[in-house]
Design a protein around this motif. Structure first.
Motif, mmCIF file in Angstrom:
data_model
loop_
_atom_site.group_PDB
_atom_site.id
_atom_site.type_symbol
_atom_site.label_atom_id
_atom_site.label_comp_id
_atom_site.label_asym_id
_atom_site.label_seq_id
_atom_site.Cartn_x
_atom_site.Cartn_y
_atom_site.Cartn_z
ATOM 1 N N TRP A 86 0.833 -1.188 0.000
ATOM 2 C CA TRP A 86 0.000 0.000 0.000
ATOM 3 C C TRP A 86 0.878 1.252 0.000
ATOM 4 O O TRP A 86 2.073 1.217 0.290
ATOM 5 C CB TRP A 86 -0.930 0.011 1.219
ATOM 6 C CG TRP A 86 -0.241 -0.220 2.539
ATOM 7 C CD1 TRP A 86 0.885 0.401 3.013
ATOM 8 C CD2 TRP A 86 -0.612 -1.162 3.555
ATOM 9 N NE1 TRP A 86 1.227 -0.082 4.257
ATOM 10 C CE2 TRP A 86 0.325 -1.031 4.623
ATOM 11 C CE3 TRP A 86 -1.654 -2.079 3.683
ATOM 12 C CZ2 TRP A 86 0.247 -1.799 5.790
ATOM 13 C CZ3 TRP A 86 -1.727 -2.840 4.849
ATOM 14 C CH2 TRP A 86 -0.784 -2.701 5.876
ATOM 15 N N ALA A 87 0.268 2.362 -0.320
ATOM 16 C CA ALA A 87 0.880 3.684 -0.169
ATOM 17 C C ALA A 87 -0.271 4.653 0.059
ATOM 18 O O ALA A 87 -1.434 4.329 -0.232
ATOM 19 C CB ALA A 87 1.694 4.073 -1.406
ATOM 20 N N ALA A 132 -3.408 0.798 -3.604
ATOM 21 C CA ALA A 132 -3.084 -0.623 -3.517
ATOM 22 C C ALA A 132 -1.994 -0.968 -4.527
ATOM 23 O O ALA A 132 -2.045 -0.539 -5.681
ATOM 24 C CB ALA A 132 -4.332 -1.464 -3.781
ATOM 25 N N HIS A 133 -1.026 -1.782 -4.085
ATOM 26 C CA HIS A 133 0.115 -2.141 -4.931
ATOM 27 C C HIS A 133 0.142 -3.650 -5.114
ATOM 28 O O HIS A 133 0.756 -4.389 -4.320
ATOM 29 C CB HIS A 133 1.405 -1.640 -4.287
ATOM 30 C CG HIS A 133 2.590 -1.743 -5.178
ATOM 31 N ND1 HIS A 133 3.873 -1.894 -4.704
ATOM 32 C CD2 HIS A 133 2.708 -1.712 -6.539
ATOM 33 C CE1 HIS A 133 4.725 -1.954 -5.712
ATOM 34 N NE2 HIS A 133 4.042 -1.848 -6.831
ATOM 35 N N LYS A 134 -0.510 -4.140 -6.148
ATOM 36 C CA LYS A 134 -0.604 -5.584 -6.400
ATOM 37 C C LYS A 134 0.763 -6.228 -6.553
ATOM 38 O O LYS A 134 0.998 -7.345 -6.056
ATOM 39 C CB LYS A 134 -1.452 -5.831 -7.649
ATOM 40 C CG LYS A 134 -1.554 -7.293 -8.029
ATOM 41 C CD LYS A 134 -2.550 -7.520 -9.146
ATOM 42 C CE LYS A 134 -2.143 -6.862 -10.435
ATOM 43 N NZ LYS A 134 -3.080 -7.187 -11.542
ATOM 44 N N ALA A 135 1.676 -5.564 -7.226
ATOM 45 C CA ALA A 135 2.989 -6.156 -7.495
ATOM 46 C C ALA A 135 3.711 -6.543 -6.218
ATOM 47 O O ALA A 135 4.456 -7.535 -6.188
ATOM 48 C CB ALA A 135 3.839 -5.186 -8.310
ATOM 49 N N ALA A 136 3.508 -5.787 -5.142
ATOM 50 C CA ALA A 136 4.173 -6.110 -3.883
ATOM 51 C C ALA A 136 3.749 -7.478 -3.365
ATOM 52 O O ALA A 136 4.552 -8.209 -2.780
ATOM 53 C CB ALA A 136 3.865 -5.033 -2.843
ATOM 54 N N ALA A 155 -6.019 10.223 -15.276
ATOM 55 C CA ALA A 155 -5.822 11.671 -15.144
ATOM 56 C C ALA A 155 -5.405 12.027 -13.721
ATOM 57 O O ALA A 155 -4.554 12.899 -13.504
ATOM 58 C CB ALA A 155 -7.098 12.405 -15.536
ATOM 59 N N LEU A 156 -6.003 11.353 -12.732
ATOM 60 C CA LEU A 156 -5.611 11.567 -11.334
ATOM 61 C C LEU A 156 -4.154 11.187 -11.124
ATOM 62 O O LEU A 156 -3.382 11.931 -10.489
ATOM 63 C CB LEU A 156 -6.510 10.747 -10.407
ATOM 64 C CG LEU A 156 -6.156 10.808 -8.921
ATOM 65 C CD1 LEU A 156 -6.635 12.128 -8.318
ATOM 66 C CD2 LEU A 156 -6.770 9.633 -8.147
ATOM 67 N N ARG A 157 -3.764 10.035 -11.662
ATOM 68 C CA ARG A 157 -2.368 9.612 -11.537
ATOM 69 C C ARG A 157 -1.427 10.655 -12.146
ATOM 70 O O ARG A 157 -0.384 10.990 -11.568
ATOM 71 C CB ARG A 157 -2.164 8.265 -12.237
ATOM 72 C CG ARG A 157 -2.730 7.064 -11.508
ATOM 73 C CD ARG A 157 -2.251 5.787 -12.194
ATOM 74 N NE ARG A 157 -2.717 4.594 -11.513
ATOM 75 C CZ ARG A 157 -3.789 3.904 -11.881
ATOM 76 N NH1 ARG A 157 -4.501 4.296 -12.925
ATOM 77 N NH2 ARG A 157 -4.155 2.817 -11.208
ATOM 78 N N ASP A 164 1.343 1.374 -11.409
ATOM 79 C CA ASP A 164 1.063 0.116 -10.725
ATOM 80 C C ASP A 164 0.504 0.305 -9.313
ATOM 81 O O ASP A 164 0.387 -0.655 -8.549
ATOM 82 C CB ASP A 164 2.309 -0.777 -10.685
ATOM 83 C CG ASP A 164 3.504 -0.093 -10.047
ATOM 84 O OD1 ASP A 164 3.485 1.147 -9.911
ATOM 85 O OD2 ASP A 164 4.467 -0.801 -9.683
ATOM 86 N N PHE A 165 0.137 1.520 -8.968
ATOM 87 C CA PHE A 165 -0.561 1.793 -7.717
ATOM 88 C C PHE A 165 -1.996 2.196 -8.051
ATOM 89 O O PHE A 165 -2.222 3.114 -8.846
ATOM 90 C CB PHE A 165 0.126 2.905 -6.927
ATOM 91 C CG PHE A 165 1.369 2.450 -6.202
ATOM 92 C CD1 PHE A 165 1.323 2.114 -4.860
ATOM 93 C CD2 PHE A 165 2.578 2.342 -6.872
ATOM 94 C CE1 PHE A 165 2.456 1.683 -4.191
ATOM 95 C CE2 PHE A 165 3.714 1.909 -6.218
ATOM 96 C CZ PHE A 165 3.659 1.580 -4.874
#
Length: 211
Positions: free
Chosen positions: A45-46, A84-88, A159-161, A169-170
């Motif tokens: 997460w972040a 959420a960070h799936k890759a982690a 657009a938010l990113r 990837d988050f």
């Protein structure tokens, strides 16, 4: 505040007073998220924390439906976007003690990267109550008029990113507004108490249908 009182008082507060929060209060709310559980202690997460007025002004256009219905939401001096960070998780479970070297998402019975980030969000919601504040978890969506357009939500999140430099990837799972409750905040609608499902409705003891 007693924990049972925190649970009892927790509600979604959509209207805030135009009052600042101390930096120590903000830090306590954010730090509480780090105590949430996570599968394999992946901590995938972040949290994007917005407290500066110019940053908040950049955020509010991304939630037009919420702002239109509750303009006082904009008084919230803190907005947190849990990511959420799936890759982690895929990487954590490819380690020797887990041995899912193929990193196959199909192995997962549910997307724990979203579940765990949601738990972290709840920790912040509860901590806000313990601090004597109000908090509101809400989704980040384009205007209602665009929701029927295929891919509109993903374009909106892209657009938010771009606006805040969030890596691809988050994944934002929503946003949390935190602040002092409006002084003229209406009491919670009593009809909600009647709608609240009882333990007999949702708890099945030892087998489905046994209450």
């Amino acid at each position: 505040m007693e924990f049972s009182e925190v649970i009892r008082r927790r509600r979604m507060v959509r209207r805030f007073a135009d009052r600042p929060l101390g930096s120590e209060t903000v830090d306590r709310i954010l730090a509480s998220a780090l105590r949430a559980p996570s599968a394999g202690f992946a901590q995938g997460w972040a949290f994007l924390a917005l407290t500066e007025p110019e940053d908040l002004d950049r955020f509010w256009p991304f939630v037009p439906n919420q702002v239109r219905h509750t303009p006082d939401l904009r008084n919230a001096p803190l907005v947190v976007i849990p990511l959420a960070h799936k890759a982690a998780y895929l990487e954590r479970y490819a380690e020797p003690d887990k041995r899912w070297e193929d990193r196959a998402e199909s192995r997962w019975p549910a997307p724990y990267w979203h579940i765990d980030t949601g738990m972290a969000a709840l920790m912040m919601l509860l901590t806000a109550v313990d601090e004597g504040l109000g908090a509101f978890f809400f989704w980040i969506m384009p205007p209602v008029s665009e929701l029927e357009v295929d891919g509109a939500v993903q374009v909106h999140l892209a657009a938010l990113r771009a606006e805040f430099g969030i890596p691809d990837d988050f994944t934002p799972i929503g946003a949390i507004a935190v602040g002092h409750r409006a002084t003229d905040l209406e009491p919670q609608d009593p009809r909600l108490s009647h709608r609240r499902r009882s333990m007999a409705d949702v708890v099945h003891r030892g087998g489905w249908g046994r209450h």
